[in-house]
Design a protein around this motif. Structure first.
Motif, PDB file in Angstrom:
ATOM      1  N   SER A  39      -5.815  22.384  57.429  1.00  0.00           N
ATOM      2  CA  SER A  39      -6.855  21.658  56.688  1.00  0.00           C
ATOM      3  C   SER A  39      -6.945  22.149  55.253  1.00  0.00           C
ATOM      4  CB  SER A  39      -8.204  21.801  57.395  1.00  0.00           C
ATOM      5  OG  SER A  39      -8.184  21.112  58.628  1.00  0.00           O
ATOM      6  N   ALA A  40      -6.755  23.445  55.038  1.00  0.00           N
ATOM      7  CA  ALA A  40      -6.784  23.991  53.680  1.00  0.00           C
ATOM      8  C   ALA A  40      -5.631  23.440  52.841  1.00  0.00           C
ATOM      9  CB  ALA A  40      -6.746  25.518  53.719  1.00  0.00           C
ATOM     10  N   VAL A  41      -4.452  23.350  53.426  1.00  0.00           N
ATOM     11  CA  VAL A  41      -3.304  22.776  52.706  1.00  0.00           C
ATOM     12  C   VAL A  41      -3.545  21.299  52.430  1.00  0.00           C
ATOM     13  CG1 VAL A  41      -0.856  22.164  52.920  1.00  0.00           C
ATOM     14  CG2 VAL A  41      -1.637  24.463  53.548  1.00  0.00           C
ATOM     15  N   THR A  42      -4.083  20.584  53.414  1.00  0.00           N
ATOM     16  CA  THR A  42      -4.395  19.169  53.238  1.00  0.00           C
ATOM     17  C   THR A  42      -5.354  18.989  52.074  1.00  0.00           C
ATOM     18  OG1 THR A  42      -3.991  18.668  55.555  1.00  0.00           O
ATOM     19  CG2 THR A  42      -5.429  17.145  54.361  1.00  0.00           C
ATOM     20  N   TRP A  43      -6.403  19.798  52.031  1.00  0.00           N
ATOM     21  CA  TRP A  43      -7.380  19.719  50.942  1.00  0.00           C
ATOM     22  C   TRP A  43      -6.693  19.902  49.585  1.00  0.00           C
ATOM     23  CZ3 TRP A  43     -11.938  17.941  49.838  1.00  0.00           C
ATOM     24  CH2 TRP A  43     -12.540  18.358  48.661  1.00  0.00           C
ATOM     25  N   GLN A  44      -5.834  20.897  49.478  1.00  0.00           N
ATOM     26  CA  GLN A  44      -5.140  21.150  48.211  1.00  0.00           C
ATOM     27  C   GLN A  44      -4.227  19.978  47.837  1.00  0.00           C
ATOM     28  OE1 GLN A  44      -5.836  23.544  45.998  1.00  0.00           O
ATOM     29  NE2 GLN A  44      -7.462  24.009  47.465  1.00  0.00           N
ATOM     30  N   ARG A  45      -3.614  19.359  48.815  1.00  0.00           N
ATOM     31  CA  ARG A  45      -2.769  18.193  48.545  1.00  0.00           C
ATOM     32  C   ARG A  45      -3.590  17.042  47.976  1.00  0.00           C
ATOM     33  NH1 ARG A  45       0.847  18.533  54.088  1.00  0.00           N
ATOM     34  NH2 ARG A  45       2.349  20.063  53.294  1.00  0.00           N
ATOM     35  N   PHE A  46      -4.800  16.844  48.507  1.00  0.00           N
ATOM     36  CA  PHE A  46      -5.652  15.781  47.971  1.00  0.00           C
ATOM     37  C   PHE A  46      -5.961  15.994  46.491  1.00  0.00           C
ATOM     38  CE2 PHE A  46      -7.650  15.236  52.430  1.00  0.00           C
ATOM     39  CZ  PHE A  46      -6.733  14.255  52.764  1.00  0.00           C
ATOM     40  N   LEU A  47      -6.059  17.235  46.082  1.00  0.00           N
ATOM     41  CA  LEU A  47      -6.425  17.551  44.697  1.00  0.00           C
ATOM     42  C   LEU A  47      -5.230  17.584  43.749  1.00  0.00           C
ATOM     43  CD1 LEU A  47      -9.043  20.370  45.364  1.00  0.00           C
ATOM     44  CD2 LEU A  47      -9.452  17.921  45.014  1.00  0.00           C
ATOM     45  N   ASP A  48      -4.018  17.545  44.282  1.00  0.00           N
ATOM     46  CA  ASP A  48      -2.796  17.632  43.471  1.00  0.00           C
ATOM     47  C   ASP A  48      -2.324  16.231  43.093  1.00  0.00           C
ATOM     48  OD1 ASP A  48      -0.244  17.969  42.430  1.00  0.00           O
ATOM     49  OD2 ASP A  48       0.406  19.361  44.005  1.00  0.00           O
ATOM     50  N   PRO A  49      -2.383  15.880  41.807  1.00  0.00           N
ATOM     51  CA  PRO A  49      -1.975  14.523  41.405  1.00  0.00           C
ATOM     52  C   PRO A  49      -0.498  14.212  41.666  1.00  0.00           C
ATOM     53  CG  PRO A  49      -2.618  15.845  39.488  1.00  0.00           C
ATOM     54  CD  PRO A  49      -2.865  16.685  40.695  1.00  0.00           C
ATOM     55  N   ALA A  50       0.321  15.225  41.902  1.00  0.00           N
ATOM     56  CA  ALA A  50       1.741  14.991  42.193  1.00  0.00           C
ATOM     57  C   ALA A  50       1.964  14.621  43.658  1.00  0.00           C
ATOM     58  CB  ALA A  50       2.563  16.235  41.842  1.00  0.00           C
ATOM     59  N   GLU A  51       0.959  14.796  44.503  1.00  0.00           N
ATOM     60  CA  GLU A  51       1.087  14.487  45.924  1.00  0.00           C
ATOM     61  C   GLU A  51       0.810  13.002  46.179  1.00  0.00           C
ATOM     62  OE1 GLU A  51       1.856  16.106  48.716  1.00  0.00           O
ATOM     63  OE2 GLU A  51       2.133  18.106  47.888  1.00  0.00           O
ATOM     64  N   PRO A  52       1.459  12.410  47.188  1.00  0.00           N
ATOM     65  CA  PRO A  52       1.189  11.010  47.537  1.00  0.00           C
ATOM     66  C   PRO A  52      -0.019  10.854  48.456  1.00  0.00           C
ATOM     67  CG  PRO A  52       2.966  11.831  48.897  1.00  0.00           C
ATOM     68  CD  PRO A  52       2.601  12.951  47.939  1.00  0.00           C
ATOM     69  N   MET A  53      -0.757  11.941  48.698  1.00  0.00           N
ATOM     70  CA  MET A  53      -1.910  11.929  49.598  1.00  0.00           C
ATOM     71  C   MET A  53      -3.191  11.769  48.787  1.00  0.00           C
ATOM     72  SD  MET A  53      -0.799  14.957  52.237  1.00  0.00           S
ATOM     73  CE  MET A  53      -2.253  14.773  53.248  1.00  0.00           C
ATOM     74  N   HIS A  54      -4.097  10.944  49.290  1.00  0.00           N
ATOM     75  CA  HIS A  54      -5.336  10.645  48.578  1.00  0.00           C
ATOM     76  C   HIS A  54      -6.503  10.614  49.559  1.00  0.00           C
ATOM     77  CE1 HIS A  54      -2.839   9.487  45.156  1.00  0.00           C
ATOM     78  NE2 HIS A  54      -2.058   8.928  46.065  1.00  0.00           N
ATOM     79  N   ALA A  55      -7.706  10.774  49.017  1.00  0.00           N
ATOM     80  CA  ALA A  55      -8.893  10.758  49.869  1.00  0.00           C
ATOM     81  C   ALA A  55     -10.091  10.288  49.063  1.00  0.00           C
ATOM     82  CB  ALA A  55      -9.160  12.146  50.442  1.00  0.00           C
ATOM     83  N   ALA A  56     -11.043   9.709  49.772  1.00  0.00           N
ATOM     84  CA  ALA A  56     -12.309   9.288  49.163  1.00  0.00           C
ATOM     85  C   ALA A  56     -13.414   9.509  50.173  1.00  0.00           C
ATOM     86  CB  ALA A  56     -12.248   7.817  48.742  1.00  0.00           C
ATOM     87  N   LEU A  57     -14.621   9.654  49.648  1.00  0.00           N
ATOM     88  CA  LEU A  57     -15.805   9.780  50.480  1.00  0.00           C
ATOM     89  C   LEU A  57     -16.741   8.625  50.208  1.00  0.00           C
ATOM     90  CD1 LEU A  57     -16.623  13.587  50.071  1.00  0.00           C
ATOM     91  CD2 LEU A  57     -15.682  12.459  52.105  1.00  0.00           C
ATOM     92  N   ALA A  58     -17.425   8.194  51.246  1.00  0.00           N
ATOM     93  CA  ALA A  58     -18.513   7.223  51.098  1.00  0.00           C
ATOM     94  C   ALA A  58     -19.808   8.032  51.027  1.00  0.00           C
ATOM     95  CB  ALA A  58     -18.541   6.266  52.287  1.00  0.00           C
TER      96      ALA A  58
END
Length: 150
Positions: A39-58
């Motif tokens: 989960s920590a790595v996933t979180w860092q990926r969301f914050l890295d603009p070079a990653e193809p992973m994205h997230a949003a909150l409602a």
């Protein structure tokens, strides 16, 4: 009394404490145990603009009430990338109010803006409430998923 409107916005570095409880609730919903290190790595990926992973909150009334994660990936079948909507979760006390639909529409808009040719996702057969929404918004592919854990 009508509920206050929701706002959907991309994750920012300050959103970890809002995201994590929803992420953990999502895992409980699917009886999954994802290691904290993952989960920590996933979180860092969301914050890295070079990653193809994205997230949003409602957000509603200053509280995060839903999350969505999506990943852009190549396809051998199209020129444009595909967009895989990997995770979608709405807090139990907020369901039925259009948040899930709004999160899917948010991902669709991001996919269009990125030039993707499709958005696709999976759910468990037993996710009856989610499937009612998905059946109204998308076409079932007819494919069955197989996987080998490595």
């Amino acid at each position: 009394m009508p509920r206050t409107p929701i706002a959907i916005r991309p994750l920012g570095a300050a959103d970890h404490t809002a995201w994590l409880p929803l992420w953990q609730a999502y895992q409980r919903f699917y009886n999954a145990e994802i290691p904290a290190a993952t989960s920590a790595v996933t979180w860092q990926r969301f914050l890295d603009p070079a990653e193809p992973m994205h997230a949003a909150l409602a957000w509603r009334d200053g509280a995060a009430v839903g999350l969505v994660h999506w990943i852009f990936h190549r396809s051998c079948w199209t020129v444009g990338d595909y967009c895989y909507l990997q995770d979608l979760f709405v807090a139990e006390d907020q369901r039925g109010g259009g948040i899930g639909r709004a999160l899917i529409e948010h991902v669709n808009a991001q996919a269009v803006a990125a030039g993707a040719s499709r958005v696709h996702w999976l759910t468990q057969e037993t996710n009856y409430a989610g499937r009612q929404l998905y059946d109204r918004l998308a076409e079932r592919s007819g494919f069955i998923q197989y996987r080998q854990l490595l």
